[in-house]
Design a protein around this motif. Structure first.
Motif, PDB file in Angstrom:
ATOM      1  N   VAL A 185       0.851  -1.182   0.000  1.00 12.45           N
ATOM      2  CA  VAL A 185       0.000   0.000   0.000  1.00 12.45           C
ATOM      3  C   VAL A 185       0.891   1.238   0.000  1.00 12.45           C
ATOM      4  N   GLY A 186       0.529   2.191  -0.819  1.00 14.64           N
ATOM      5  CA  GLY A 186       1.207   3.481  -0.818  1.00 14.64           C
ATOM      6  C   GLY A 186       0.171   4.580  -0.955  1.00 14.64           C
ATOM      7  N   MET A 187       0.296   5.625  -0.105  1.00 14.51           N
ATOM      8  CA  MET A 187      -0.682   6.704  -0.166  1.00 14.51           C
ATOM      9  C   MET A 187       0.040   8.046  -0.067  1.00 14.51           C
ATOM     10  N   VAL A 188      -0.403   8.969  -0.883  1.00 16.83           N
ATOM     11  CA  VAL A 188       0.146  10.330  -0.874  1.00 16.83           C
ATOM     12  C   VAL A 188      -1.031  11.295  -0.797  1.00 16.83           C
ATOM     13  N   LYS A 189      -1.011  12.171   0.207  1.00 17.18           N
ATOM     14  CA  LYS A 189      -2.026  13.233   0.313  1.00 17.18           C
ATOM     15  C   LYS A 189      -1.407  14.503  -0.248  1.00 17.18           C
ATOM     16  N   TYR A 190      -2.233  15.267  -0.969  1.00 14.24           N
ATOM     17  CA  TYR A 190      -1.697  16.477  -1.604  1.00 14.24           C
ATOM     18  C   TYR A 190      -2.828  17.468  -1.858  1.00 14.24           C
ATOM     19  N   ASP A 191      -2.410  18.678  -2.201  1.00 18.40           N
ATOM     20  CA  ASP A 191      -3.368  19.711  -2.627  1.00 18.40           C
ATOM     21  C   ASP A 191      -3.418  19.677  -4.144  1.00 18.40           C
ATOM     22  N   ALA A 192      -4.578  19.399  -4.701  1.00 19.61           N
ATOM     23  CA  ALA A 192      -4.714  19.292  -6.151  1.00 19.61           C
ATOM     24  C   ALA A 192      -4.532  20.653  -6.830  1.00 19.61           C
ATOM     25  N   ALA A 250       2.908   7.416  -4.911  1.00 23.29           N
ATOM     26  CA  ALA A 250       2.140   6.392  -4.187  1.00 23.29           C
ATOM     27  C   ALA A 250       2.546   4.994  -4.662  1.00 23.29           C
ATOM     28  N   LEU A 251       2.731   4.850  -5.978  1.00 24.80           N
ATOM     29  CA  LEU A 251       3.158   3.560  -6.538  1.00 24.80           C
ATOM     30  C   LEU A 251       4.550   3.183  -6.024  1.00 24.80           C
ATOM     31  N   ASN A 252       5.456   4.150  -6.017  1.00 26.40           N
ATOM     32  CA  ASN A 252       6.813   3.880  -5.532  1.00 26.40           C
ATOM     33  C   ASN A 252       6.832   3.544  -4.035  1.00 26.40           C
ATOM     34  N   ILE A 253       6.002   4.213  -3.263  1.00 27.82           N
ATOM     35  CA  ILE A 253       5.905   3.900  -1.835  1.00 27.82           C
ATOM     36  C   ILE A 253       5.426   2.459  -1.661  1.00 27.82           C
ATOM     37  N   ALA A 254       4.426   2.069  -2.422  1.00 21.71           N
ATOM     38  CA  ALA A 254       3.902   0.699  -2.337  1.00 21.71           C
ATOM     39  C   ALA A 254       4.963  -0.332  -2.730  1.00 21.71           C
ATOM     40  N   MET A 255       5.767  -0.002  -3.740  1.00 21.63           N
ATOM     41  CA  MET A 255       6.799  -0.934  -4.193  1.00 21.63           C
ATOM     42  C   MET A 255       8.101  -0.792  -3.402  1.00 21.63           C
ATOM     43  N   GLY A 256       8.191   0.219  -2.536  1.00 22.72           N
ATOM     44  CA  GLY A 256       9.385   0.406  -1.723  1.00 22.72           C
ATOM     45  C   GLY A 256      10.510   1.085  -2.479  1.00 22.72           C
ATOM     46  N   VAL A 257      10.170   1.931  -3.467  1.00 19.25           N
ATOM     47  CA  VAL A 257      11.157   2.650  -4.280  1.00 19.25           C
ATOM     48  C   VAL A 257      10.997   4.137  -3.992  1.00 19.25           C
ATOM     49  N   SER A 258      12.113   4.877  -3.977  1.00 11.85           N
ATOM     50  CA  SER A 258      12.017   6.331  -3.758  1.00 11.85           C
ATOM     51  C   SER A 258      11.871   7.051  -5.096  1.00 11.85           C
ATOM     52  N   ALA A 259      11.113   8.133  -5.093  1.00 15.17           N
ATOM     53  CA  ALA A 259      10.869   8.906  -6.312  1.00 15.17           C
ATOM     54  C   ALA A 259      11.423  10.300  -6.153  1.00 15.17           C
TER      55      ALA A 259
END
Length: 174
Positions: A98-105, A161-170
């Motif tokens: 699971v990877g989640m990123v909160k942001y201001d659109a 979010a995808l990188n967090i889920a896969m354990g990769v830094s962006a």
């Protein structure tokens, strides 16, 4: 010589001496017999208490019972191993990452009410949900992920979010 031996005469003193020696040997043998009987009696009591359980079950019954329990445990262990293998096989297809990123659109919006949520299985297959909050409402998008990649171009927050889920830094775009 043999004839001389056969003609020996025994006196009463010789007879009494022989009788005393024989009586002594008999007394020693009697004492040994009594000691042996006492030890045998103790051994027999120990054997009987060993063979009889708390509730008068014999040792044989207890051994048979334990053997059946061991056989049941072996069958149960085999079932458990099969169930564990099934669980591991099923886990391959569940969302584990699971990877989640909160942001201001939008810059004028605050509170980070928008988010990107990536849910992936063991093989990095899954989806990304992107919810963008605006003044007019909330818009939700979903993008399929196959082997860690999307056919549709991902926004920075979705990639993060995808990188967090896969354990990769962006890296943030300039």
């Amino acid at each position: 010589m043999i004839s001389e031996f056969l003609h020996l005469e025994f006196t009463a003193d010789d007879f009494l001496l022989t009788f005393a020696i024989m009586a002594g040997v008999m007394l020693i043998l009697l004492i040994l017999l009594i000691v042996n009987m006492v030890k045998t009696s103790k051994l027999k009591k120990k054997y009987e208490s060993f063979m009889v359980g708390k509730d008068a079950k014999s040792l044989e019954d207890n051994l048979v019972k334990r053997i059946h329990q061991v056989e049941e445990l072996l069958v149960s262990e085999k079932r458990n191993e099969e169930n564990i293998e099934k669980i591991f096989n099923n886990l391959k297809f569940t969302f584990q990452k699971v990877g989640m990123v909160k942001y201001d659109a939008f810059n004028e919006m605050g509170g980070k009410l928008s988010f990107s949520l990536a849910l992936l299985d063991q093989k990095n297959d899954g989806f990304i949900i992107n919810a963008m909050h605006t003044r007019e409402g909330c818009y939700t998008y979903i993008k399929e992920i196959i082997d860690g990649n999307s056919v549709i171009v991902l926004a920075y927050e979705e990639k993060e979010a995808l990188n967090i889920a896969m354990g990769v830094s962006a890296k943030k775009p300039e």
